[in-house]
Design an enzyme around this catalytic site. Structure first.
Site, mmCIF file in Angstrom:
data_model
loop_
_atom_site.group_PDB
_atom_site.id
_atom_site.type_symbol
_atom_site.label_atom_id
_atom_site.label_comp_id
_atom_site.label_asym_id
_atom_site.label_seq_id
_atom_site.Cartn_x
_atom_site.Cartn_y
_atom_site.Cartn_z
ATOM 1 N N HIS A 201 0.816 -1.220 0.000
ATOM 2 C CA HIS A 201 0.000 0.000 0.000
ATOM 3 C C HIS A 201 0.844 1.262 0.000
ATOM 4 C CE1 HIS A 201 -3.181 -2.875 0.659
ATOM 5 N NE2 HIS A 201 -3.905 -1.974 0.022
ATOM 6 N N ARG A 308 -10.652 4.082 -0.951
ATOM 7 C CA ARG A 308 -10.078 3.263 0.130
ATOM 8 C C ARG A 308 -10.269 4.022 1.449
ATOM 9 N NH1 ARG A 308 -5.877 1.924 -4.057
ATOM 10 N NH2 ARG A 308 -5.611 -0.340 -4.064
ATOM 11 N N ARG A 345 -15.501 1.841 -0.463
ATOM 12 C CA ARG A 345 -15.201 0.532 0.118
ATOM 13 C C ARG A 345 -15.101 0.685 1.630
ATOM 14 N NH1 ARG A 345 -9.688 -2.511 -1.298
ATOM 15 N NH2 ARG A 345 -8.832 -0.939 0.104
ATOM 16 N N GLU A 443 -11.201 -10.754 -4.414
ATOM 17 C CA GLU A 443 -9.754 -10.655 -4.196
ATOM 18 C C GLU A 443 -9.189 -11.849 -3.425
ATOM 19 O OE1 GLU A 443 -8.811 -7.004 -2.143
ATOM 20 O OE2 GLU A 443 -10.472 -7.202 -0.757
ATOM 21 N N ASN A 466 -4.630 -7.041 -6.768
ATOM 22 C CA ASN A 466 -3.448 -7.009 -5.878
ATOM 23 C C ASN A 466 -3.501 -8.152 -4.871
ATOM 24 O OD1 ASN A 466 -3.077 -4.621 -7.214
ATOM 25 N ND2 ASN A 466 -3.893 -3.366 -5.548
ATOM 26 N N ASP A 467 -4.639 -8.267 -4.194
ATOM 27 C CA ASP A 467 -4.760 -9.350 -3.220
ATOM 28 C C ASP A 467 -5.003 -10.687 -3.901
ATOM 29 O OD1 ASP A 467 -4.299 -8.447 -0.567
ATOM 30 O OD2 ASP A 467 -6.081 -7.195 -0.743
ATOM 31 N N ARG A 477 2.540 -9.465 -0.676
ATOM 32 C CA ARG A 477 2.763 -8.336 -1.583
ATOM 33 C C ARG A 477 3.714 -7.297 -1.010
ATOM 34 N NH1 ARG A 477 -3.402 -5.833 -1.550
ATOM 35 N NH2 ARG A 477 -2.504 -3.879 -2.213
ATOM 36 N N CYS A 514 -10.162 -3.099 -10.025
ATOM 37 C CA CYS A 514 -9.660 -1.908 -9.326
ATOM 38 C C CYS A 514 -8.273 -2.131 -8.746
ATOM 39 C CB CYS A 514 -10.632 -1.455 -8.245
ATOM 40 S SG CYS A 514 -10.833 -2.664 -6.920
HETATM 41 C C1 PEP Z 1 -6.702 -5.144 -4.433
HETATM 42 O O1 PEP Z 1 -6.439 -5.967 -3.556
HETATM 43 O O2 PEP Z 1 -6.472 -5.324 -5.633
HETATM 44 C C2 PEP Z 1 -7.307 -3.847 -4.078
HETATM 45 C C3 PEP Z 1 -7.723 -3.012 -4.988
HETATM 46 O O3 PEP Z 1 -7.379 -3.546 -2.753
HETATM 47 P P1 PEP Z 1 -6.117 -3.068 -1.904
HETATM 48 O O4 PEP Z 1 -4.983 -2.816 -2.873
HETATM 49 O O5 PEP Z 1 -6.512 -1.840 -1.182
HETATM 50 O O6 PEP Z 1 -5.863 -4.226 -1.017
HETATM 51 MG MG MG Z 2 -7.235 -5.725 -1.554
#
Ligand code: PEP
Ligand code: MG
Length: 579
Positions: A201, A308, A345, A443, A466-467, A477, A514
């Site tokens: 993040h 977020r 979210r 995710e 991402n997750d 990550r 996203c």
């Molecule tokens: C993701 O996991 O792709 C996502 C958009 O949420 P975050 O990056 O905030 O975990």
């Molecule tokens: Mg996520």
């Protein structure tokens, strides 16, 4: 001596500037420039704070002298003598003043900059006694910072870096996402951290700031000296320290090229995102704060695809935002988008997004722990507060309500129950609330494999790549040591993304991506070919993705995308195709 450090490329572009080393523990110290005419008063602040610390230490010594157990306190007394000696040290005083006089740093920043510099020298000392004096200096700096807090700065606001021809680059061992956010309006032209992965993040916030950044640069904060000249190559993920004149000129040229390229992209700002074959594509913005709607609209985003909200909750040392504060924040975001939809979210704290420095998760696998929706469901009062605030804000514009990290049917049922309860509570209070569409993030692999169930309960889905990548490939990550394995083009990821999009389309439900994959122009054609028509990303990436969309023909991309997904080596397949 010139050298370079390899890290992870997280935010594109080139930054050339002087290194500012900041210890993780001192990130909350204010960093701003003082105007030349304020230098004297800033020095006075330092000298006042010094005088107060001296008085404080002398008072302590007197108390010790009066106590009966004088003998027992001898050691402490000697320590205080050392501290007083350090405070009288002319070289130290001049060292701190240098940063104010020559660099126009504010007092706190000057103090910590100098401490960083000499702390390194102490680390290198052979003599253990002298090495330990570093701790004394740190304690003294703490005392000085405390006193400075009590000596108001006469500087009303940060002086702009205007007129200063030396940009600054922040180098730290680690920066939390909240620290990063704090630097959003700061003086820094780029960031480098020792730790962190590409989709941590911290990296995501750096990207949203649209300034060059490199994370996972291992020991950069050890190798670089305060005030060294450095170059951040945000595209290659390289930090170059003390570059030669030739290298510097080359990078200055690259900087000019990048500015030109960005200028050219701005021409398509108002062009509708429609492919060559007439397919309309929705380009939405990912935001962290209500004020981010301004950059979102400046690149003509047609809504917010991911707000977020956890950033409203972070760095507050335990005092979470109440319903009114949250309502105002959501309302500001919604009104800021002037009628365009905003996907909010619910809070997604945990793992690499601790609430504050005190609440770091010490569990072995925080990414798999009580985070996101699990935390919300475990804290019903907090969750209901957030839901009420969002439902109230929905009176002022279109809101989509999105839930992170959902995996189980019972979670889905609980979420729906909580939304109904929040509405009931508002009714009982006689407060108005508006309609919202309910959606879930896809995710977790378990969610991606049970999309039909999700679609029975939700109005829309949003794929968090991402997750999804983190959990499907079992790669933290945030951990730079496995970041080379973080692969959005792994066949397993593509299959999950492809089947989620296909299922939603078949059922006529909206779906967007996203995660960072949506903002990567190298992925745009593949996602279009898989049928995706809604992309949500940081505003800084929207125009580059739109450029890909304007050049794409989805009729040709469809079969090709299926081939890529079915391939054993999708990246090679993509690189080798001429489509
Ligand atoms: C993701 O996991 O792709 C996502 C958009 O949420 P975050 O990056 O905030 O975990
Ligand atoms: Mg996520």
């Amino acid at each position: 001596m010139t050298f370079s450090v390899q890290g992870q490329a997280v935010s594109r572009g080139v930054a050339i500037g002087r290194a500012v080393l900041v210890a993780s523990s001192r990130l909350d110290v204010a960093h701003y420039f003082v105007a030349p005419e304020q230098v004297e008063s800033e020095l006075q602040r330092l000298s006042d704070a010094r005088a107060r610390v001296i008085a404080e230490l002398q008072r302590t010594q007197q108390v010790l002298l009066k106590t009966e157990a004088r003998e027992a306190h001898q050691e402490l007394n000697a320590l205080l003598d050392v501290h007083l000696m350090l405070l009288e040290d002319k070289q130290l005083q001049e060292g701190v003043s240098y940063w104010v006089v020559e660099r126009h740093y504010n007092a706190e920043w000057a103090l910590t900059s100098h401490l960083e510099q000499i702390a390194k020298q102490f680390d290198e000392m052979e003599d253990p006694y002298l090495r330990e004096r570093k701790a004394d200096l740190e304690q003294l700096t703490e005392r000085m910072l405390r006193q400075l807090r009590g000596v108001e700065s006469p500087v009303t606001g940060a002086a702009p870096a205007a007129g200063r021809d030396e940009p600054l680059v922040l180098i730290a061992h680690d920066l939390s996402p909240a620290d990063m956010l704090q630097f959003k309006q700061s003086v820094f032209a780029g960031f480098v951290t020792d730790v962190g992965g590409k989709t941590s993040h911290t990296a995501i916030v750096a990207r949203s700031m649209d300034i060059p950044a490199v994370v996972g640069a291992r020991s950069a904060s050890q190798l670089v000296q305060q005030d060294d000249w450095v170059i951040i190559d945000g595209d290659a993920g390289i930090l170059i320290v003390n570059p030669s004149e030739t290298v510097r000129l080359e990078y200055e040229f690259r900087q000019r090229e990048i500015t030109l390229l960005r200028g050219r992209l701005s021409h398509i700002k108002n062009t509708p995102a429609v492919t060559l074959d007439g397919e309309r594509v929705e380009l939405l913005a990912n935001i962290e704060q209500p004020a981010d709607t301004v950059p979102a609209l400046s690149v003509s985003a047609v809504g917010v695809g991911l707000f977020r909200t956890e950033f409203l909750f972070m760095g507050r040392e335990g005092k979470l935002p109440d319903e009114e504060e949250q309502y105002q924040a959501y309302r500001t975001a919604v009104e800021g988008m002037h009628g365009l939809p905003v996907t909010i979210r619910t809070v997604d704290v945990g793992a690499d997004k601790p609430l504050d420095s005190r609440s770091r998760d010490d569990h072995l696998n925080p990414a798999l722990g009580r985070r996101a929706i699990r935390w919300s469901l475990a804290e019903p009062a907090m969750f209901l507060t957030q839901l009420r605030a969002i439902l109230r804000a929905a009176v002022h514009g279109k809101i989509n309500l999105l839930f992170p990290l959902v995996a189980h049917r019972h979670e889905i049922l609980q979420i729906k129950d909580m939304v109904a309860r929040a509405r009931q509570q508002l009714d009982l209070r006689g407060d108005v609330h508006g309609p919202v569409r309910l959606g879930a993030m896809i995710e977790v692999p378990a969610a991606a494999m049970t999309v039909p169930m999700f679609l029975r309960h939700f109005d829309f889905l949003s794929i968090g790549t991402n997750d999804l990548i983190q959990f499907t490939l079992a790669i933290d990550r945030v951990d730079e040591s496995v970041s080379h394995l973080y692969d959005p083009l792994h066949p397993a990821i593509l299959q999950l993304v492809a089947s989620t999009i296909a299922e939603c389309r078949a059922q006529g439900k909206s779906v967007s991506v996203c995660g960072e994959m949506a903002g990567d122009p190298a992925m745009t054609r593949l996602l279009l070919g898989l049928g995706l028509r809604s992309f949500s990303m940081h505003p800084s990436q929207i125009l580059a993705v739109k450029q890909q969309i304007l050049r794409a023909d989805t009729r040709k991309l469809r079969a090709w995308a299926q081939e890529v997904v079915g391939s054993e080596n999708p990246s090679a397949h993509m690189a080798g195709s001429t489509i």
